[in-house]
Enzyme design. Structure first.
Site, PDB file in Angstrom:
ATOM      1  N   ASP A  45       0.029  15.662  37.622  1.00 35.34           N
ATOM      2  CA  ASP A  45      -0.601  14.943  38.736  1.00 35.34           C
ATOM      3  C   ASP A  45      -2.121  14.886  38.544  1.00 35.34           C
ATOM      4  OD1 ASP A  45      -1.119  17.579  39.319  1.00 35.34           O
ATOM      5  OD2 ASP A  45      -0.263  17.546  41.342  1.00 35.34           O
ATOM      6  N   SER A  46      -2.621  15.499  37.449  1.00 40.06           N
ATOM      7  CA  SER A  46      -4.031  15.336  37.067  1.00 40.06           C
ATOM      8  C   SER A  46      -4.355  13.858  36.835  1.00 40.06           C
ATOM      9  CB  SER A  46      -4.338  16.139  35.798  1.00 40.06           C
ATOM     10  OG  SER A  46      -3.452  15.773  34.761  1.00 40.06           O
ATOM     11  N   ASP A  84       5.242  16.654  37.030  1.00 40.52           N
ATOM     12  CA  ASP A  84       4.754  17.424  38.182  1.00 40.52           C
ATOM     13  C   ASP A  84       5.340  16.909  39.484  1.00 40.52           C
ATOM     14  OD1 ASP A  84       3.070  19.431  37.352  1.00 40.52           O
ATOM     15  OD2 ASP A  84       1.246  18.216  37.470  1.00 40.52           O
ATOM     16  N   LYS A 113       7.760  20.575  37.263  1.00 42.08           N
ATOM     17  CA  LYS A 113       6.809  21.678  37.449  1.00 42.08           C
ATOM     18  C   LYS A 113       6.288  21.674  38.889  1.00 42.08           C
ATOM     19  CE  LYS A 113       2.500  21.601  35.482  1.00 42.08           C
ATOM     20  NZ  LYS A 113       1.589  21.562  36.640  1.00 42.08           N
ATOM     21  N   GLU A 115       3.596  23.859  41.673  1.00 44.80           N
ATOM     22  CA  GLU A 115       2.535  24.867  41.843  1.00 44.80           C
ATOM     23  C   GLU A 115       2.961  25.806  42.960  1.00 44.80           C
ATOM     24  OE1 GLU A 115      -1.318  22.999  42.256  1.00 44.80           O
ATOM     25  OE2 GLU A 115      -0.916  21.654  40.573  1.00 44.80           O
ATOM     26  N   GLU A 182      -2.748  28.713  34.942  1.00 42.87           N
ATOM     27  CA  GLU A 182      -4.034  27.992  34.894  1.00 42.87           C
ATOM     28  C   GLU A 182      -5.155  28.855  35.476  1.00 42.87           C
ATOM     29  OE1 GLU A 182      -4.168  24.023  36.563  1.00 42.87           O
ATOM     30  OE2 GLU A 182      -6.318  23.873  36.154  1.00 42.87           O
TER      31      GLU A 182
HETATM   32  O1  KIV Z   1      -1.561  18.081  36.305  1.00 45.01           O
HETATM   33  C1  KIV Z   1      -1.812  18.559  35.206  1.00 45.01           C
HETATM   34  O2  KIV Z   1      -2.175  17.853  34.253  1.00 45.01           O
HETATM   35  C2  KIV Z   1      -1.680  20.003  35.034  1.00 45.01           C
HETATM   36  C3  KIV Z   1      -2.575  20.657  34.027  1.00 45.01           C
HETATM   37  C4  KIV Z   1      -2.736  22.072  34.313  1.00 45.01           C
HETATM   38  C5  KIV Z   1      -2.141  20.514  32.629  1.00 45.01           C
HETATM   39  O3  KIV Z   1      -0.915  20.618  35.699  1.00 45.01           O
END
Ligand code: KIV
Length: 264
Positions: A45-46, A84, A113, A115, A182
């Protein structure tokens, strides 16, 4: 270079054998260039920051992430592919299951993934129990930067370090196949890596993790407004691209492009 598709089991088997190299991708064009050259590609999500120009990842929606994950999945044939889940899309077990299933059913990804902190263990368990491969992102969690008051390195105090180690062990217990660590003090990230039997991928977490990931526009020097300490530029992408663009503009202006052989 991968000679065939890196499966979940092959990914996990890399722990203690070979470092895992990972990079982000947000579209089929870049994913095609990266596929098979890295072990893992993350549709992070970056993209909201590096491509959307926003100052956080918070605005990403499930629909947007699925759009990008689909595009990347069209190009990825060998690397292990993760997407993400965006902020707010796994606030409870029910919400997480609904959104994760939507991802799984609509794009060819290998894993998702999230968080997470200790409060999300049951959410993660529910997704793993449903048969989805889940990577947990711990330490500095960009989706929580407003709550944290910025992007803050974690594991500086003994209590914080111990709670990260406990969290990693508990996440392994509820079924995640890997951890992304991270912005964590190197020594703590190494301890986490040694405390679990699943692979850890680090970003700003030192060399003791089982692998490393970078955001592609950082790694290749396309984003140079600022350079976090943990980023290494492997290419002066911005300069090279601007040089090529200037050549194109010059050729158009002076009539050198297109030539006869480039015309019908
Ligand atoms: O969103 C992202 O690109 C990430 C980075 C930590 C690689 O989660």
């Amino acid at each position: 270079m991968l000679d065939k598709k890196l499966t979940l089991n092959a990914f996990k088997a890399k722990k203690n054998k070979e470092k895992i190299a990972a990079i982000t991708a947000y579209d089929a064009l870049m994913a095609h260039i990266f596929d098979g050259r890295v072990d893992m590609i993350l549709v992070g999500d970056s993209l909201k920051m590096s491509f959307g120009g926003e100052c956080s990842t918070l605005g990403a929606s499930v629909g947007e992430m699925i759009y990008h994950a689909k595009a990347v999945s069209h190009a990825v044939k060998k690397s292990f592919l993760i997407a993400d889940m965006p902020f707010g899309s796994y606030s409870s077990k029910e919400v997480a299951l609904k959104n994760a299933l939507r991802f799984y059913k609509s794009c060819e990804i290998d894993a998702l993934k999230l968080e997470v902190g200790a409060d999300k263990l049951e959410v993660v368990r529910a997704l793993c129990d449903e048969g989805m491969a889940i990577m947990a992102h711990i330490g500095l969690k960009p989706q929580f930067m407003r709550f944290d008051g910025g992007f803050k390195v974690k594991g500086k105090s003994e209590a914080e370090a111990q709670s990260l180690i406990d969290l990693a062990r508990n996440l392994q217990e509820v079924g995640v196949f890997g951890l992304l660590i991270e912005g964590v003090v190197s020594e703590v990230a190494s301890k986490i890596t040694q405390s679990v039997s699943i692979p850890t991928i680090g970003i700003g977490a030192g060399g003791g993790c089982d692998g490393q990931i970078l955001v592609w526009s950082d790694a290749f020097g396309f984003f140079d407004t600022f350079k976090p300490k943990f980023v290494r530029h492997y290419l002066n992408g911005k300069e090279l691209l601007q040089g090529a663009l200037d050549s194109y503009v010059r050729d158009v202006k002076n009539g050198a492009f297109p030539s006869e052989s480039e015309s019908y």
